[in-house]
Design an enzyme around this catalytic site. Structure first.
Site, PDB file in Angstrom:
ATOM      1  NE  ARG A 121      30.585  26.508  -5.781  1.00  0.00           N
ATOM      2  CZ  ARG A 121      31.351  27.076  -6.694  1.00  0.00           C
ATOM      3  NH1 ARG A 121      30.919  28.126  -7.339  1.00  0.00           N
ATOM      4  NH2 ARG A 121      32.546  26.609  -6.926  1.00  0.00           N
ATOM      5  CE  LYS A 143      14.414  17.349   8.511  1.00  0.00           C
ATOM      6  NZ  LYS A 143      14.044  16.349   9.529  1.00  0.00           N
ATOM      7  CD  GLU A 185       5.528  10.424   7.479  1.00  0.00           C
ATOM      8  OE1 GLU A 185       5.516  11.040   8.564  1.00  0.00           O
ATOM      9  OE2 GLU A 185       6.555   9.888   7.003  1.00  0.00           O
ATOM     10  CE  LYS A 227       7.897  18.845   7.004  1.00  0.00           C
ATOM     11  NZ  LYS A 227       8.380  17.686   6.286  1.00  0.00           N
ATOM     12  CD  GLU A 237      15.258  17.343  12.779  1.00  0.00           C
ATOM     13  OE1 GLU A 237      14.649  17.311  11.698  1.00  0.00           O
ATOM     14  OE2 GLU A 237      15.759  16.361  13.323  1.00  0.00           O
ATOM     15  NE  ARG A 241      12.027  19.975   9.396  1.00  0.00           N
ATOM     16  CZ  ARG A 241      12.176  20.391   8.154  1.00  0.00           C
ATOM     17  NH1 ARG A 241      12.641  21.605   7.931  1.00  0.00           N
ATOM     18  NH2 ARG A 241      11.854  19.626   7.134  1.00  0.00           N
ATOM     19  CG  ASN A 245      12.621  13.059  12.598  1.00  0.00           C
ATOM     20  OD1 ASN A 245      12.412  12.626  11.483  1.00  0.00           O
ATOM     21  ND2 ASN A 245      13.464  14.037  12.842  1.00  0.00           N
ATOM     22  CG  HIS A 248      10.118   9.402  10.938  1.00  0.00           C
ATOM     23  ND1 HIS A 248       8.861   9.700  11.400  1.00  0.00           N
ATOM     24  CD2 HIS A 248      10.080   9.615   9.595  1.00  0.00           C
ATOM     25  CE1 HIS A 248       8.102  10.091  10.380  1.00  0.00           C
ATOM     26  NE2 HIS A 248       8.822  10.043   9.275  1.00  0.00           N
ATOM     27  CG  HIS A 252      14.379   6.743   9.233  1.00  0.00           C
ATOM     28  ND1 HIS A 252      14.782   8.009   9.577  1.00  0.00           N
ATOM     29  CD2 HIS A 252      13.440   6.905   8.286  1.00  0.00           C
ATOM     30  CE1 HIS A 252      14.116   8.902   8.861  1.00  0.00           C
ATOM     31  NE2 HIS A 252      13.290   8.250   8.075  1.00  0.00           N
ATOM     32  CG  HIS A 266       9.046   6.616   4.816  1.00  0.00           C
ATOM     33  ND1 HIS A 266      10.200   6.626   5.572  1.00  0.00           N
ATOM     34  CD2 HIS A 266       8.350   7.722   5.198  1.00  0.00           C
ATOM     35  CE1 HIS A 266      10.209   7.694   6.357  1.00  0.00           C
ATOM     36  NE2 HIS A 266       9.095   8.375   6.147  1.00  0.00           N
TER      37      HIS A 266
HETATM   38  P1  NAD Z   1       7.537   6.978  -3.745  1.00  0.00           P
HETATM   39  O1  NAD Z   1       8.034   8.262  -4.206  1.00  0.00           O
HETATM   40  O2  NAD Z   1       8.401   5.776  -3.953  1.00  0.00           O
HETATM   41  O3  NAD Z   1       6.108   6.703  -4.417  1.00  0.00           O
HETATM   42  C1  NAD Z   1       5.423   5.513  -4.149  1.00  0.00           C
HETATM   43  C2  NAD Z   1       4.976   4.822  -5.444  1.00  0.00           C
HETATM   44  O4  NAD Z   1       3.825   5.479  -5.958  1.00  0.00           O
HETATM   45  C3  NAD Z   1       5.988   4.829  -6.557  1.00  0.00           C
HETATM   46  O5  NAD Z   1       5.964   3.590  -7.220  1.00  0.00           O
HETATM   47  C4  NAD Z   1       5.479   5.911  -7.516  1.00  0.00           C
HETATM   48  O6  NAD Z   1       5.855   5.686  -8.829  1.00  0.00           O
HETATM   49  C5  NAD Z   1       4.003   5.774  -7.348  1.00  0.00           C
HETATM   50  N1  NAD Z   1       3.206   6.975  -7.555  1.00  0.00           N
HETATM   51  C6  NAD Z   1       3.506   8.235  -7.175  1.00  0.00           C
HETATM   52  N2  NAD Z   1       2.445   9.038  -7.374  1.00  0.00           N
HETATM   53  C7  NAD Z   1       1.473   8.286  -7.912  1.00  0.00           C
HETATM   54  C8  NAD Z   1       0.131   8.555  -8.315  1.00  0.00           C
HETATM   55  N3  NAD Z   1      -0.424   9.753  -8.148  1.00  0.00           N
HETATM   56  N4  NAD Z   1      -0.590   7.530  -8.834  1.00  0.00           N
HETATM   57  C9  NAD Z   1      -0.054   6.284  -8.961  1.00  0.00           C
HETATM   58  N5  NAD Z   1       1.191   5.966  -8.561  1.00  0.00           N
HETATM   59  C10 NAD Z   1       1.950   6.955  -8.044  1.00  0.00           C
HETATM   60  O7  NAD Z   1       7.205   6.959  -2.185  1.00  0.00           O
HETATM   61  P2  NAD Z   1       6.586   8.038  -1.180  1.00  0.00           P
HETATM   62  O8  NAD Z   1       5.872   7.227  -0.176  1.00  0.00           O
HETATM   63  O9  NAD Z   1       5.905   9.141  -1.854  1.00  0.00           O
HETATM   64  O10 NAD Z   1       7.882   8.691  -0.502  1.00  0.00           O
HETATM   65  C11 NAD Z   1       8.753   7.935   0.299  1.00  0.00           C
HETATM   66  C12 NAD Z   1      10.053   8.674   0.419  1.00  0.00           C
HETATM   67  O11 NAD Z   1       9.845   9.952   0.996  1.00  0.00           O
HETATM   68  C13 NAD Z   1      11.050   7.960   1.303  1.00  0.00           C
HETATM   69  O12 NAD Z   1      12.290   7.897   0.638  1.00  0.00           O
HETATM   70  C14 NAD Z   1      11.158   8.858   2.520  1.00  0.00           C
HETATM   71  O13 NAD Z   1      12.419   8.813   3.136  1.00  0.00           O
HETATM   72  C15 NAD Z   1      10.883  10.205   1.930  1.00  0.00           C
HETATM   73  N6  NAD Z   1      10.421  11.206   2.907  1.00  0.00           N
HETATM   74  C16 NAD Z   1      11.038  12.416   2.911  1.00  0.00           C
HETATM   75  C17 NAD Z   1      10.619  13.395   3.781  1.00  0.00           C
HETATM   76  C18 NAD Z   1      11.248  14.766   3.741  1.00  0.00           C
HETATM   77  O14 NAD Z   1      10.973  15.577   4.635  1.00  0.00           O
HETATM   78  N7  NAD Z   1      12.046  15.084   2.742  1.00  0.00           N
HETATM   79  C19 NAD Z   1       9.558  13.145   4.670  1.00  0.00           C
HETATM   80  C20 NAD Z   1       8.951  11.894   4.634  1.00  0.00           C
HETATM   81  C21 NAD Z   1       9.390  10.929   3.746  1.00  0.00           C
HETATM   82  N1  GLY Z   2       9.809  14.631   7.761  1.00  0.00           N
HETATM   83  C1  GLY Z   2      10.389  15.283   8.903  1.00  0.00           C
HETATM   84  C2  GLY Z   2      10.803  16.679   8.634  1.00  0.00           C
HETATM   85  O1  GLY Z   2      10.578  17.213   7.573  1.00  0.00           O
HETATM   86  O2  GLY Z   2      11.385  17.286   9.499  1.00  0.00           O
END
Ligand code: NAD
Ligand code: GLY
Length: 364
Positions: A121, A143, A185, A227, A237, A241, A245, A248, A252, A266
């Site tokens: 939990r 998030k 971003e 942020k 949000e 907030r 997006n 997005h 998305h 992404h």
């Molecule tokens: P990811 O986590 O898939 O990483 C991209 C690639 O880079 C992967 O293959 C990973 O193994 C590699 N990698 C990571 N760090 C590395 C490094 N330092 N050197 C070499 N390779 C490396 O993708 P991402 O772009 O980091 O994240 C995308 C995700 O984030 C999506 O699922 C998206 O929905 C999510 N997201 C979430 C939020 C939130 O607020 N929670 C905001 C924006 C995006």
């Molecule tokens: N990535 C959008 C948020 O965190 O609200």
């Protein structure tokens, strides 16, 4: 350069530490948060590059870390991926004094954060973001989510980390395409709410992306500050907030229409989404066309896509994109909510955009 950005949320407050070379000193920061075994979640690529370094600093602080190495890629952010991760965390013997450590990009941060929120939990977790996208966005603000076949990030919880450790040196090993994806971003923050920041990106974004000087570290800190201010005012949000997006709603839907695959990362989807949000604002007579052209010029100058035609493979149809857009979490009573732009640096929410106009835009 070492900076601390505070997220002020009463008992859920935490700091984002940003500095080059910080991974080697992460143990000291994390030791203040832990009393039990530490499930250390990462992906195969990141493990190969940085797991040993993190294990060494954790061992130096007598932290009993248990690595859990997941496959890289969006498919890990799924119910099967979450189930496997929750099982692995439970098998480490983690208790409420433990914290989950997420070492990786947005995929690892999102799924590890959600697992931490669910196990027993709610366990604490620490984000060590290793991609630009994760350093400026996903590791900050609490998030957490997985994707389902119905769409992106539709199952998740708000669960704030206890600490975020950003080592900007880790970006040196990031593939160019992933670096650019995160940069989308960064551009979003400027277009959304900081015209001066966008001016600066136009002037020195290319240099920052090349790794010259400390331009990227400065952009990371500035993005985190933007942020942090918004999350502090609107954690869940209910209002502003949603502006984060920007790009997005379209983005998305494009990711869903391309099967959450390597066809479209992404941030690439966000870049196209930004251009579409601006184009829609121009079409509605709300934003000067020159602002759309400026943003498109900058996206193209750094090598990001700005239109649906730049996605490889079959072009998703307007109807398909709209169908996916209706799953967006901002949709109310079947009506889509859009984040539009009055001018660069001033985004706002719009609830009354005619679907036909959106269809026209996506068909053009
Ligand atoms: P990811 O986590 O898939 O990483 C991209 C690639 O880079 C992967 O293959 C990973 O193994 C590699 N990698 C990571 N760090 C590395 C490094 N330092 N050197 C070499 N390779 C490396 O993708 P991402 O772009 O980091 O994240 C995308 C995700 O984030 C999506 O699922 C998206 O929905 C999510 N997201 C979430 C939020 C939130 O607020 N929670 C905001 C924006 C995006
Ligand atoms: N990535 C959008 C948020 O965190 O609200």
């Amino acid at each position: 350069m070492s900076e601390i950005v505070r997220i002020d949320l009463a008992e859920r407050s935490y700091d984002i530490h940003v500095a080059p070379g910080l991974l080697a000193r992460a143990g000291k920061l994390i030791s203040q948060e832990v009393t039990g075994p530490v499930p250390l979640v990462t992906d195969e690529n990141v493990a190969g590059l940085y797991l040993d370094q993190l294990m060494t600093t954790l061992k130096g602080e007598r932290i009993d870390a248990r690595p859990i190495v997941l496959p890289p890629g969006e498919a890990t952010k799924s119910f099967p991926g979450l189930e496997r991760l929750v099982g692995a965390i439970l098998r480490t013997g983690a208790d409420r004094g433990s914290v989950v450590v997420a070492l990786g990009g947005g995929v690892i941060g999102d799924v590890a954060g959600l697992a931490a929120a669910l196990v027993k939990r709610g366990m604490g977790y620490v984000q060590i973001p290793t991609t630009l996208l994760a350093q400026v966005d996903s590791s900050v603000g609490g998030k957490t989510a997985i994707n389902t076949t119905e769409g992106k990030n539709l199952v998740g919880l708000f669960h704030q980390p206890k600490l975020v450790v950003v080592d900007t040196d880790l970006l040196r090993t990031l593939p160019r395409r992933d670096l650019l994806s995160g940069y989308a971003e960064v551009v979003k923050y400027g277009v959304m709410g900081d015209a001066t920041f966008f001016d600066g990106l136009e002037q020195s974004g290319i240099k920052a992306l090349s790794g010259e000087g400390n331009g990227m570290a400065t952009a990371v800190v500035h993005s985190c500050r933007i942020k942090a201010a918004i999350v502090t005012r609107d954690e869940r949000e209910f209002g502003e907030r949603a502006l984060l997006n920007l790009g997005h709603t379209f983005g998305h839907a494009l990711e869903a229409a391309t099967g959450f695959s390597d066809r479209l990362l992404h941030g690439e989807a966000v870049a196209i989404g930004l251009a579409l949000a601006l184009a829609l604002s121009v079409k509605l007579g709300l934003c000067p066309r020159e602002d759309l052209l400026r943003v498109l010029r900058h996206l193209r100058a750094v090598g990001l896509p700005g239109s649906i035609d730049e996605i490889s493979g079959k072009r998703p149809s307007a109807d398909e994109i709209i169908r996916h857009m209706k799953h967006d979490k901002k949709t109310r009573g079947g009506r889509m909510t859009f984040i539009l732009v009055r001018r660069i640096g001033e985004a706002f929410q719009a609830y009354d955009v005619e679907e036909n106009l959106v269809r026209e835009l996506l068909t053009d």
